[in-house]
Design a protein around this motif. Structure first.
Motif, mmCIF file in Angstrom:
data_model
loop_
_atom_site.group_PDB
_atom_site.id
_atom_site.type_symbol
_atom_site.label_atom_id
_atom_site.label_comp_id
_atom_site.label_asym_id
_atom_site.label_seq_id
_atom_site.Cartn_x
_atom_site.Cartn_y
_atom_site.Cartn_z
ATOM 1 N N SER A 35 -19.885 11.191 10.197
ATOM 2 C CA SER A 35 -19.539 12.359 11.009
ATOM 3 C C SER A 35 -18.277 12.075 11.813
ATOM 4 N N GLY A 36 -17.686 13.148 12.346
ATOM 5 C CA GLY A 36 -16.538 12.989 13.237
ATOM 6 C C GLY A 36 -15.187 13.104 12.574
ATOM 7 N N VAL A 37 -15.146 13.332 11.253
ATOM 8 C CA VAL A 37 -13.857 13.495 10.569
ATOM 9 C C VAL A 37 -13.401 14.947 10.750
ATOM 10 N N PRO A 38 -12.249 15.192 11.409
ATOM 11 C CA PRO A 38 -11.771 16.562 11.630
ATOM 12 C C PRO A 38 -11.584 17.328 10.319
ATOM 13 N N GLY A 39 -11.806 18.634 10.371
ATOM 14 C CA GLY A 39 -11.743 19.468 9.185
ATOM 15 C C GLY A 39 -10.493 19.314 8.335
ATOM 16 N N PRO A 40 -9.292 19.458 8.906
ATOM 17 C CA PRO A 40 -8.065 19.358 8.095
ATOM 18 C C PRO A 40 -7.919 18.016 7.386
ATOM 19 N N ILE A 41 -8.312 16.929 8.055
ATOM 20 C CA ILE A 41 -8.234 15.611 7.428
ATOM 21 C C ILE A 41 -9.370 15.444 6.416
ATOM 22 N N GLY A 42 -10.530 15.966 6.751
ATOM 23 C CA GLY A 42 -11.668 15.845 5.855
ATOM 24 C C GLY A 42 -11.465 16.571 4.534
ATOM 25 N N SER A 43 -10.702 17.665 4.555
ATOM 26 C CA SER A 43 -10.485 18.443 3.332
ATOM 27 C C SER A 43 -9.263 17.980 2.547
ATOM 28 N N ALA A 44 -8.457 17.103 3.122
ATOM 29 C CA ALA A 44 -7.244 16.623 2.444
ATOM 30 C C ALA A 44 -7.591 15.584 1.379
ATOM 31 N N HIS A 45 -6.760 15.525 0.342
ATOM 32 C CA HIS A 45 -6.931 14.559 -0.737
ATOM 33 C C HIS A 45 -5.673 13.689 -0.837
ATOM 34 N N VAL A 61 0.844 -1.196 0.000
ATOM 35 C CA VAL A 61 0.000 0.000 0.000
ATOM 36 C C VAL A 61 0.878 1.245 0.000
ATOM 37 N N ALA A 62 0.594 2.159 -0.907
ATOM 38 C CA ALA A 62 1.299 3.441 -0.956
ATOM 39 C C ALA A 62 0.278 4.562 -0.905
ATOM 40 N N ILE A 63 0.507 5.529 0.002
ATOM 41 C CA ILE A 63 -0.404 6.664 0.153
ATOM 42 C C ILE A 63 0.402 7.953 0.080
ATOM 43 N N LYS A 64 -0.032 8.854 -0.793
ATOM 44 C CA LYS A 64 0.647 10.133 -0.940
ATOM 45 C C LYS A 64 -0.378 11.260 -0.958
ATOM 46 N N PRO A 65 -0.029 12.426 -0.418
ATOM 47 C CA PRO A 65 -0.948 13.567 -0.495
ATOM 48 C C PRO A 65 -1.132 13.997 -1.948
ATOM 49 N N ASN A 66 -2.333 14.395 -2.280
ATOM 50 C CA ASN A 66 -2.613 14.936 -3.607
ATOM 51 C C ASN A 66 -2.970 16.410 -3.434
ATOM 52 N N LYS A 67 -2.100 17.278 -3.884
ATOM 53 C CA LYS A 67 -2.301 18.720 -3.729
ATOM 54 C C LYS A 67 -2.550 19.386 -5.063
ATOM 55 N N SER A 68 -3.112 18.642 -5.996
ATOM 56 C CA SER A 68 -3.366 19.166 -7.334
ATOM 57 C C SER A 68 -4.466 20.223 -7.347
ATOM 58 N N GLY A 69 -5.371 20.144 -6.375
ATOM 59 C CA GLY A 69 -6.493 21.075 -6.362
ATOM 60 C C GLY A 69 -7.580 20.707 -7.348
ATOM 61 N N SER A 70 -7.416 19.585 -7.994
ATOM 62 C CA SER A 70 -8.407 19.129 -8.972
ATOM 63 C C SER A 70 -9.663 18.644 -8.259
ATOM 64 N N GLY A 71 -10.786 18.895 -8.866
ATOM 65 C CA GLY A 71 -12.034 18.431 -8.272
ATOM 66 C C GLY A 71 -12.422 17.042 -8.745
ATOM 67 N N SER A 72 -11.599 16.445 -9.590
ATOM 68 C CA SER A 72 -11.936 15.139 -10.164
ATOM 69 C C SER A 72 -11.401 14.011 -9.300
ATOM 70 N N LEU A 73 -12.126 12.908 -9.294
ATOM 71 C CA LEU A 73 -11.728 11.700 -8.578
ATOM 72 C C LEU A 73 -11.638 10.564 -9.577
#
Length: 262
Positions: free
Chosen positions: A81-91, A37-49
């Motif tokens: 519910s219960g996902v903190p804002g900073p984590i909830g907004s991260a991609h 498993v590899a997980i990396k932050p995505n900071k592209s700002g793209s709205g697509s999934l």
């Protein structure tokens, strides 16, 4: 929905106490496990999934924690519910692989089971702790109107749902289903009306149904000029969505962290 949650009656699930993982974790223990498993932050700002899934691979680009939870637990994002804002907004970009897959066994898994395979990733890499709660929330009841139903039994009453398709375009949305029961039809409508739908039709057996309605995500135009999904249900299927309140299973996140990177 936020207001409804605040005013709802909460009944903690006996299968998921605070600080424990939800019931689906137990099922995941009997399922294939992603070895790498590899997980990396995505900071592209793209709205697509973009989600790509094969026998041995799960590859999601620009996915959020709530979207992962929705796949893993089968609970819509608006019921989490219960996902903190900073984590909830991260991609994130999540890439997972099974090194030596049993292809025949994996092909037999349901979509729900494939989703549950993401639970170990959430628990191990995001340090997830969550539980389910049954809340009394606004729902729709699917009922038959006086001159309905306007569809026929499927020719094959022994088989299960042989296919449900919901396709959208600038001309509207079309639902086509063969051999579907009313419980499955109600579930198919949930994503379109953004509220749980409970089958109250009293209709048994499997049916062939088809309906078209205008899309609420496409600007109104002559091509998209059609009935709403509520009107289409009544006029084309002889069914109705009746506003009500009922028990709905929700997911409450007790703890979640930013994932550890490779």
């Amino acid at each position: 929905m936020l207001l409804a949650l605040a005013l709802s009656i909460v009944v903690p699930s006996s299968l998921g106490q605070s600080g424990s993982s939800a019931p689906a974790v137990n099922a995941a223990g009997r399922l294939p496990v992603y070895d790498v498993v590899a997980i990396k932050p995505n900071k592209s700002g793209s709205g697509s999934l973009d989600v790509e899934e094969h026998i041995d691979i799960y590859n999601a680009k620009n996915i959020t924690v709530k979207s992962l939870l929705e796949e893993a637990y089968g609970v819509r994002e608006d019921l989490i519910s219960g996902v903190p804002g900073p984590i909830g907004s991260a991609h994130f970009d999540v890439m997972a692989k099974i090194v030596d897959p049993d292809a025949s066994a994996i092909r037999k898994l349901t979509g729900r089971q494939r989703g549950s395979m993401l639970l170990p990733i959430l628990i191990e890499r995001f340090q997830l702790k969550a539980h389910t709660e049954t809340r009394i929330l606004p729902v729709f009841e699917l009922v038959v109107i006086s001159n309905g139903p306007k569809f026929k039994h499927s020719a094959d009453q022994k088989g299960q749902d042989t296919g449900t398709s919901i396709q959208g375009s600038d001309r509207g949305v079309q639902l086509t289903a063969h051999g579907i029961n009313m419980t499955s039809l109600a579930s198919s409508l949930e994503g379109q009306v953004h509220r749980p739908v409970i089958d109250k039709t009293g209709l048994a057996g499997n049916y062939d149904v088809a309906m078209k309605w205008s899309s609420d995500t496409v600007p109104s135009s002559e091509a998209n000029a059609g009935p709403s999904i509520f009107t289409a249900l009544q006029e084309q299927l002889g069914l109705k969505l009746k506003a009500a309140k009922g028990p709905v299973e929700t997911l409450v996140v007790d703890h979640v962290e930013m994932p550890s990177e490779n």
